[in-house]
Design a protein around this motif. Structure first.
Motif, PDB file in Angstrom:
ATOM      1  N   MET A   1       0.851  -1.195   0.000  1.00  0.00           N
ATOM      2  CA  MET A   1       0.000   0.000   0.000  1.00  0.00           C
ATOM      3  C   MET A   1       0.885   1.242   0.000  1.00  0.00           C
ATOM      4  SD  MET A   1      -2.736   1.262   2.872  1.00  0.00           S
ATOM      5  CE  MET A   1      -1.450   1.581   4.065  1.00  0.00           C
ATOM      6  N   MET A   3       0.799   5.311   0.467  1.00  0.00           N
ATOM      7  CA  MET A   3      -0.029   6.443   0.880  1.00  0.00           C
ATOM      8  C   MET A   3       0.554   7.714   0.279  1.00  0.00           C
ATOM      9  SD  MET A   3      -2.554   5.543   2.614  1.00  0.00           S
ATOM     10  CE  MET A   3      -2.967   7.214   3.094  1.00  0.00           C
ATOM     11  N   ILE A   8      -5.364   6.343  -1.395  1.00  0.00           N
ATOM     12  CA  ILE A   8      -4.822   5.014  -1.117  1.00  0.00           C
ATOM     13  C   ILE A   8      -4.492   4.332  -2.437  1.00  0.00           C
ATOM     14  CG2 ILE A   8      -5.325   2.742  -0.160  1.00  0.00           C
ATOM     15  CD1 ILE A   8      -7.280   4.093   1.752  1.00  0.00           C
ATOM     16  N   ALA A   9      -3.329   3.729  -2.501  1.00  0.00           N
ATOM     17  CA  ALA A   9      -2.937   2.988  -3.692  1.00  0.00           C
ATOM     18  C   ALA A   9      -2.639   1.545  -3.319  1.00  0.00           C
ATOM     19  CB  ALA A   9      -1.711   3.626  -4.338  1.00  0.00           C
ATOM     20  N   VAL A  10      -3.248   0.630  -4.016  1.00  0.00           N
ATOM     21  CA  VAL A  10      -2.957  -0.784  -3.823  1.00  0.00           C
ATOM     22  C   VAL A  10      -2.621  -1.393  -5.179  1.00  0.00           C
ATOM     23  CG1 VAL A  10      -4.383  -1.123  -1.775  1.00  0.00           C
ATOM     24  CG2 VAL A  10      -5.417  -1.318  -4.007  1.00  0.00           C
ATOM     25  N   GLU A  11      -1.730  -2.339  -5.160  1.00  0.00           N
ATOM     26  CA  GLU A  11      -1.359  -2.980  -6.416  1.00  0.00           C
ATOM     27  C   GLU A  11      -2.155  -4.265  -6.567  1.00  0.00           C
ATOM     28  OE1 GLU A  11       2.810  -2.999  -8.565  1.00  0.00           O
ATOM     29  OE2 GLU A  11       2.698  -4.606  -7.098  1.00  0.00           O
ATOM     30  N   GLU A  12      -2.826  -4.394  -7.670  1.00  0.00           N
ATOM     31  CA  GLU A  12      -3.652  -5.577  -7.907  1.00  0.00           C
ATOM     32  C   GLU A  12      -3.232  -6.249  -9.208  1.00  0.00           C
ATOM     33  OE1 GLU A  12      -5.715  -6.659  -5.764  1.00  0.00           O
ATOM     34  OE2 GLU A  12      -6.866  -5.059  -4.799  1.00  0.00           O
ATOM     35  N   GLU A  13      -3.563  -7.529  -9.303  1.00  0.00           N
ATOM     36  CA  GLU A  13      -3.293  -8.231 -10.554  1.00  0.00           C
ATOM     37  C   GLU A  13      -4.322  -7.796 -11.596  1.00  0.00           C
ATOM     38  OE1 GLU A  13      -3.326 -12.377  -9.820  1.00  0.00           O
ATOM     39  OE2 GLU A  13      -1.734 -12.276  -8.339  1.00  0.00           O
ATOM     40  N   ARG A  14      -3.844  -7.575 -12.797  1.00  0.00           N
ATOM     41  CA  ARG A  14      -4.741  -7.098 -13.846  1.00  0.00           C
ATOM     42  C   ARG A  14      -5.915  -8.057 -14.068  1.00  0.00           C
ATOM     43  NH1 ARG A  14      -4.510  -3.418 -17.606  1.00  0.00           N
ATOM     44  NH2 ARG A  14      -2.341  -2.957 -17.171  1.00  0.00           N
ATOM     45  N   LYS A  16      -7.317 -10.024 -11.985  1.00  0.00           N
ATOM     46  CA  LYS A  16      -8.269  -9.928 -10.882  1.00  0.00           C
ATOM     47  C   LYS A  16      -9.158  -8.693 -11.044  1.00  0.00           C
ATOM     48  CE  LYS A  16      -6.753 -10.448  -6.559  1.00  0.00           C
ATOM     49  NZ  LYS A  16      -6.152 -10.061  -5.253  1.00  0.00           N
ATOM     50  N   ILE A  17      -8.551  -7.596 -11.408  1.00  0.00           N
ATOM     51  CA  ILE A  17      -9.317  -6.359 -11.574  1.00  0.00           C
ATOM     52  C   ILE A  17     -10.265  -6.478 -12.769  1.00  0.00           C
ATOM     53  CG2 ILE A  17      -9.117  -3.933 -12.231  1.00  0.00           C
ATOM     54  CD1 ILE A  17      -8.535  -4.502  -9.288  1.00  0.00           C
ATOM     55  N   ASN A  18      -9.794  -7.067 -13.839  1.00  0.00           N
ATOM     56  CA  ASN A  18     -10.666  -7.240 -15.003  1.00  0.00           C
ATOM     57  C   ASN A  18     -11.870  -8.124 -14.667  1.00  0.00           C
ATOM     58  OD1 ASN A  18      -9.105  -5.632 -16.615  1.00  0.00           O
ATOM     59  ND2 ASN A  18      -7.957  -7.313 -17.534  1.00  0.00           N
ATOM     60  N   GLU A  19     -11.607  -9.167 -13.891  1.00  0.00           N
ATOM     61  CA  GLU A  19     -12.687 -10.057 -13.486  1.00  0.00           C
ATOM     62  C   GLU A  19     -13.685  -9.312 -12.608  1.00  0.00           C
ATOM     63  OE1 GLU A  19     -11.306 -13.299 -11.127  1.00  0.00           O
ATOM     64  OE2 GLU A  19     -13.311 -13.984 -10.639  1.00  0.00           O
ATOM     65  N   MET A  20     -13.159  -8.542 -11.684  1.00  0.00           N
ATOM     66  CA  MET A  20     -14.037  -7.793 -10.790  1.00  0.00           C
ATOM     67  C   MET A  20     -14.860  -6.779 -11.582  1.00  0.00           C
ATOM     68  SD  MET A  20     -13.102  -5.601  -7.401  1.00  0.00           S
ATOM     69  CE  MET A  20     -12.280  -4.283  -8.272  1.00  0.00           C
ATOM     70  N   SER A  21     -14.229  -6.086 -12.509  1.00  0.00           N
ATOM     71  CA  SER A  21     -14.943  -5.103 -13.320  1.00  0.00           C
ATOM     72  C   SER A  21     -16.074  -5.756 -14.100  1.00  0.00           C
ATOM     73  CB  SER A  21     -13.978  -4.425 -14.295  1.00  0.00           C
ATOM     74  OG  SER A  21     -13.025  -3.680 -13.604  1.00  0.00           O
TER      75      SER A  21
ATOM     76  N   GLU B  44       1.155  -6.676 -15.788  1.00  0.00           N
ATOM     77  CA  GLU B  44       0.409  -7.693 -15.047  1.00  0.00           C
ATOM     78  C   GLU B  44      -0.195  -7.119 -13.775  1.00  0.00           C
ATOM     79  OE1 GLU B  44       2.531 -11.248 -14.286  1.00  0.00           O
ATOM     80  OE2 GLU B  44       2.947 -11.659 -16.400  1.00  0.00           O
ATOM     81  N   ILE B  46      -1.568  -3.763 -11.657  1.00  0.00           N
ATOM     82  CA  ILE B  46      -2.147  -2.437 -11.891  1.00  0.00           C
ATOM     83  C   ILE B  46      -2.151  -1.653 -10.590  1.00  0.00           C
ATOM     84  CG2 ILE B  46      -4.143  -1.143 -12.727  1.00  0.00           C
ATOM     85  CD1 ILE B  46      -5.244  -3.630 -13.921  1.00  0.00           C
ATOM     86  N   VAL B  48      -4.002   0.444  -8.344  1.00  0.00           N
ATOM     87  CA  VAL B  48      -5.413   0.815  -8.186  1.00  0.00           C
ATOM     88  C   VAL B  48      -5.507   1.855  -7.075  1.00  0.00           C
ATOM     89  CG1 VAL B  48      -7.670  -0.049  -7.452  1.00  0.00           C
ATOM     90  CG2 VAL B  48      -6.237  -1.424  -8.971  1.00  0.00           C
TER      91      VAL B  48
END
Lengths: 145, 88
Positions: A1, A3, A8-14, A16-21, B44, B46, B48
């Motif tokens: 994370m 700050m 807030i910035a979190v790094e996510e797997e693309r 995972k984010i595409n699936e969530m979207s 890979e 992102i 967020v």
């Protein structure tokens, strides 16, 4: 994370984010199909994307309640009062402060398929309506929306 | 991503962002957006971003999240993300 200036910035797997979207859009579209009911419970903001928070709240609030879990993704279950565990805890603490037996008390309302709204009060996992305490059979029926 | 909109940051600058989702924390009476900015569409991983939003005179603005609310916001984000993804 990370700050940075209050964002807030979190790094996510693309993936995972595409699936969530994708799922988020599905929920949103589903909500639009039932627009008349959504209005009643204010699911849609100007951006029309509050439903995700709505579902999340329910999940948090009822994470211990298997009998409700199956309905969580219905998209039209809402609660009329505080929904998170935080809210539950706060209610419980309030009861304790009043020197009463500590109990979990949640108010909830559910939108039926016919658009009517049923309101419930849940106390320590017991489902209570305005008129009577329902039995297990009634509970199942009431939640089969 | 779901949507691309133009918002105003705290410096008053217009910024184009891609919205992933929005959620609201009733206890704080605040709403938040989860978004990306300048995503290359390839990496890979992102970055967020989560920011508090406010509707000011019909224009959505990004606001700073107070430090004492960060933990709560992250908890809600995790829950919403996992719920939508079907992992909770």
């Amino acid at each position: 994370m990370i700050m940075n200036t209050g964002i807030i910035a979190v790094e996510e797997e693309r993936d995972k984010i595409n699936e969530m979207s994708k799922k988020y859009i599905e929920l949103y579209k589903k909500s639009l199909e039932r627009d008349d009911k959504i209005d009643k419970i204010s699911l849609i903001s100007r951006w029309g994307i509050k439903i995700g928070a709505f579902v999340g709240h329910i999940k948090v609030a009822f994470s211990n309640k298997n009998w409700l879990r199956k309905n969580i993704d219905h998209g039209l279950i809402t609660l009329s009062s505080k929904l998170s565990q935080w809210g539950i805890k706060r209610i419980a603490n309030k009861q304790k402060e009043n020197n009463q037996k500590e109990r979990e008390e949640i108010q909830a309302s559910f939108i039926n398929d016919d658009g009517s709204i049923k309101e419930f009060l849940l106390i320590d996992d017991n489902l209570v309506t305005n008129q009577e305490i329902t039995n297990q059979e009634d509970k199942t029926v009431a939640l089969s929306i | 991503m779901i949507n691309s909109i133009e918002i105003i940051n705290e410096e008053g600058q217009k910024v184009n962002i891609n919205i992933i989702m929005q959620f609201r924390i009733e206890e704080l009476n605040k709403q938040y957006i989860v978004y990306t900015i300048n995503d290359d569409g390839i990496s890979e991983k992102i970055p967020v971003l989560i920011a508090e939003t406010d509707d000011e005179n019909g224009k959505y603005a990004l606001k700073k999240i107070p430090e004492n609310e960060v933990k709560t916001v992250l908890m809600f984000y995790d829950n919403v993300r996992d719920t939508i993804s079907g992992k909770r």
